[in-house]
Design a protein around this motif. Structure first.
Motif, short mmCIF file in Angstrom:
data_model
loop_
_atom_site.label_atom_id
_atom_site.label_comp_id
_atom_site.label_asym_id
_atom_site.label_seq_id
_atom_site.Cartn_x
_atom_site.Cartn_y
_atom_site.Cartn_z
N VAL A 145 0.83 -1.25 0.01
CA VAL A 145 0.44 0.10 -0.04
C VAL A 145 0.76 0.80 -0.09
CG1 VAL A 145 -2.06 1.25 1.04
CG2 VAL A 145 -1.75 -1.87 1.35
N ALA A 146 0.32 2.22 -0.94
CA ALA A 146 1.29 3.56 -1.02
C ALA A 146 0.43 4.33 -0.27
CB ALA A 146 1.36 3.77 -2.34
N VAL A 147 0.76 5.24 0.22
CA VAL A 147 0.12 6.49 1.57
C VAL A 147 0.89 7.76 0.74
CG1 VAL A 147 0.31 7.10 3.88
CG2 VAL A 147 -0.21 4.81 3.18
N VAL A 148 0.35 8.69 1.15
CA VAL A 148 1.22 9.59 0.51
C VAL A 148 0.39 10.90 1.36
CG1 VAL A 148 0.71 11.57 -1.23
CG2 VAL A 148 0.25 9.25 -1.92
N GLY A 149 1.54 11.26 1.80
CA GLY A 149 1.60 12.52 3.55
C GLY A 149 1.78 12.08 4.30
N ALA A 150 2.77 12.66 5.18
CA ALA A 150 3.28 11.48 6.23
C ALA A 150 2.47 12.34 7.62
CB ALA A 150 4.72 11.58 6.52
N ARG A 227 -0.87 1.95 -10.23
CA ARG A 227 -0.10 0.85 -11.00
C ARG A 227 1.14 -0.33 -9.84
NH1 ARG A 227 3.62 3.31 -14.74
NH2 ARG A 227 4.96 3.05 -12.94
N ASP A 228 1.56 0.16 -9.62
CA ASP A 228 2.19 -0.61 -8.57
C ASP A 228 2.55 -0.97 -7.71
OD1 ASP A 228 4.03 0.44 -10.65
OD2 ASP A 228 5.70 2.22 -9.67
N TYR A 229 0.78 -0.45 -6.93
CA TYR A 229 0.50 -0.89 -4.97
C TYR A 229 -0.17 -1.41 -5.83
CZ TYR A 229 4.78 1.78 -3.56
OH TYR A 229 6.11 2.12 -3.54
N ASP A 230 -1.18 -2.55 -4.23
CA ASP A 230 -2.11 -2.69 -4.46
C ASP A 230 -3.34 -1.83 -4.07
OD1 ASP A 230 -1.47 -5.65 -5.33
OD2 ASP A 230 -0.74 -5.47 -3.05
N ALA A 231 -3.27 -0.41 -3.10
CA ALA A 231 -3.83 0.56 -2.88
C ALA A 231 -3.19 0.98 -2.27
CB ALA A 231 -4.40 -0.47 -1.58
N VAL A 232 -3.48 2.41 -2.28
CA VAL A 232 -3.30 4.18 -2.29
C VAL A 232 -4.05 4.59 -1.03
CG1 VAL A 232 -2.86 6.31 -3.22
CG2 VAL A 232 -1.95 4.10 -4.88
N PHE A 233 -3.41 5.39 -0.57
CA PHE A 233 -4.71 5.72 0.46
C PHE A 233 -3.63 7.58 0.54
CE2 PHE A 233 -4.56 9.32 4.49
CZ PHE A 233 -5.82 8.42 4.98
N LEU A 234 -4.36 8.38 -0.53
CA LEU A 234 -4.15 9.94 0.03
C LEU A 234 -4.40 10.73 1.32
CD1 LEU A 234 -5.81 10.79 -3.19
CD2 LEU A 234 -3.22 10.17 -2.64
N GLY A 235 -3.94 11.06 2.15
CA GLY A 235 -3.32 12.00 3.21
C GLY A 235 -2.56 13.15 3.40
#
Length: 451
Positions: A145-150, A227-235
């Protein structure tokens, strides 16, 4: 607060090092063991407790306080972290006076609520100091999973996903993780580099890779993540700052309050930060209060907050308004900026117009006032900048300028969730609300990943 050294215009070193250290010390010093026991004994441990219902993350407040009262602070911390893995920071920055403590039975009966926030800090600090990890990772699922924003939403989502055994990559545009916890909170609310200590605690679970200096739309595109991850979370929070819409606001000495707070939070020497002698802050929320109070603590002689509506309309809580007043900040209402006055390109004053409500409509009255100022801060709200999403063809639906999500945080794009300040979901723009959004979206992502 110490009296500022006389210096014309915007300047640094208005105070001595000792005065800076005293001014920016912990706003609410931690409770010691005895104080925590005494305070926890005040709780009625209500059945169907109103404080728990008022908490955006639904922490079992009566239970964690009872655990403190029985000498079990680690058990108390686990109860808190079960719902809010950033419970340490929330204990410091949550407006508890308008959430859990406002509805405390003690507050209603006596006007003195149980100090829930300080008790929460007591328990979570002990667990973090001992690096007590309550959640061993589940067996690896092989899912990514990719998470955008820490920030709070991203960190909460990353931790919950890692607990479930997924591998998480967090991409953040800034040099440090933490989001608003690191860059946007008054320095006296989070001392001793606590934001980074909390990032370290959250990521100690394993399976979370934070990559800094990675901006969406610049270093990578949303389509790449899908494309590269199974899921994405935008934060990614809010990146834009609303304009004053006043003549001359481009003058030297007009600055964004959020940038000022970020600079202060990252400064190794507070004396190096320039601040005006006479500062005007435009706005009525927490950012306006933080910018104004910190200007005074840096040595400004006069600080005035100007807000276009009445005191009852201010987003800043009554506690925050009282804090500003206690630090010598003047709050003026029913004023909106009309013109920034500049002398040689530098701010020398600001002309404001009185406002009034006619029914539900706010309008200027035509009557004006001019305040002398050598520094003006804009704190009239932030906006979401959707341009970074365009790399994917702008396929994500927006609502009111922010990302539209359903009850589980799903966006209109397959495999993409979002949460925190960048979305429209009915939650308040608070750290604790962002944590809840990240946690809930992570659970939805997990359900999708395991089928």
């Amino acid at each position: 607060m110490a009296t500022a050294h006389f210096k014309e215009g915007i300047a640094g070193e208005r105070l001595s090092p000792a005065e800076y250290a005293d001014n920016f010390s912990d706003l609410h010093p931690p409770l010691d063991h005895h104080e925590a026991l005494v305070e926890s004994d005040r709780c009625y441990f209500c059945y169907d407790a109103p404080c728990m219902n008022a908490c955006p993350t639904s922490i079992d407040i009566p239970l964690f306080i009872r655990q403190i009262s029985t000498g079990n602070p680690l058990g108390s911390a686990k109860t808190i972290f079960d719902q809010n893995i950033l419970g340490g920071m929330c204990a410091r920055v949550c407006p508890t006076e308008t959430l859990c403590e406002e509805v405390c039975v003690r507050e209603i009966a006596e006007g003195k609520p149980v100090q829930i926030g300080r008790l929460q800090r007591y328990a979570t600090d002990i667990a973090m100091e001992e690096n007590k990890q309550f959640y061993p990772r589940a067996a690896s699922t092989g899912r990514t999973v990719a998470v955008v924003g820490a920030g709070p939403a991203g960190l909460a989502a990353a931790h919950r996903l890692a607990r479930h055994g997924h591998d998480v990559t967090v991409l953040d545009a800034r040099a440090k993780a933490g989001g608003l916890n690191e860059y946007g909170i008054a320095a006296y609310k989070s001392v001793d580099d606590f934001a980074q200590a909390e990032v370290d605690y959250v990521t100690a679970i394993g399976g979370i890779d934070i990559q800094n200096g990675k901006a969406l739309g610049v270093d990578y595109q949303l389509a790449d993540l899908v494309r590269d991850y199974d899921a994405v979370f935008l934060g990614m929070g809010l990146g834009g700052v609303n304009a004053l819409r006043a003549e001359g606001e481009g003058a030297d000495g007009v600055a964004n309050a959020v940038d000022f707070i970020a600079e202060l939070r990252q400064a190794s020497d507070l004396g190096s930060l320039p601040v005006g002698r006479r500062v005007v802050v435009i706005g009525g929320g927490m950012t306006a209060i933080d910018a104004a109070v910190q200007s005074k603590l840096l040595g400004a002689e006069e600080v005035t907050i100007c807000y276009r509506r009445g005191q009852e309309h201010m987003n800043a809580s009554e506690f925050e308004q009282d804090l500003a007043a206690a630090n010598g900040v003047t709050i003026r209402h029913w004023l909106q900026p009309k013109r920034v006055i500049a002398d040689g390109g530098k701010v020398s004053g600001i002309e404001l117009e009185y406002t009034a409500l006619t029914g539900e409509t706010l309008a200027g009255t035509g009557e004006t006032i001019t305040l002398i100022a050598d520094q003006v801060f804009k704190a009239i709200g932030q906006s979401f900048v959707p341009g970074a999403l365009n790399g994917s063809g702008a396929a994500i639906e927006l609502d009111g300028g922010r990302i539209k999500v359903d009850a589980e945080g799903r966006t209109s794009m397959a495999k993409v969730w979002a949460g925190g300040d960048c979305v429209v979901d009915g939650r308040e723009d608070l750290t604790v609300s962002a944590v809840a959004a990240g946690r809930d979206a992570a659970e939805s992502i997990h359900r999708m990943l395991v089928g």
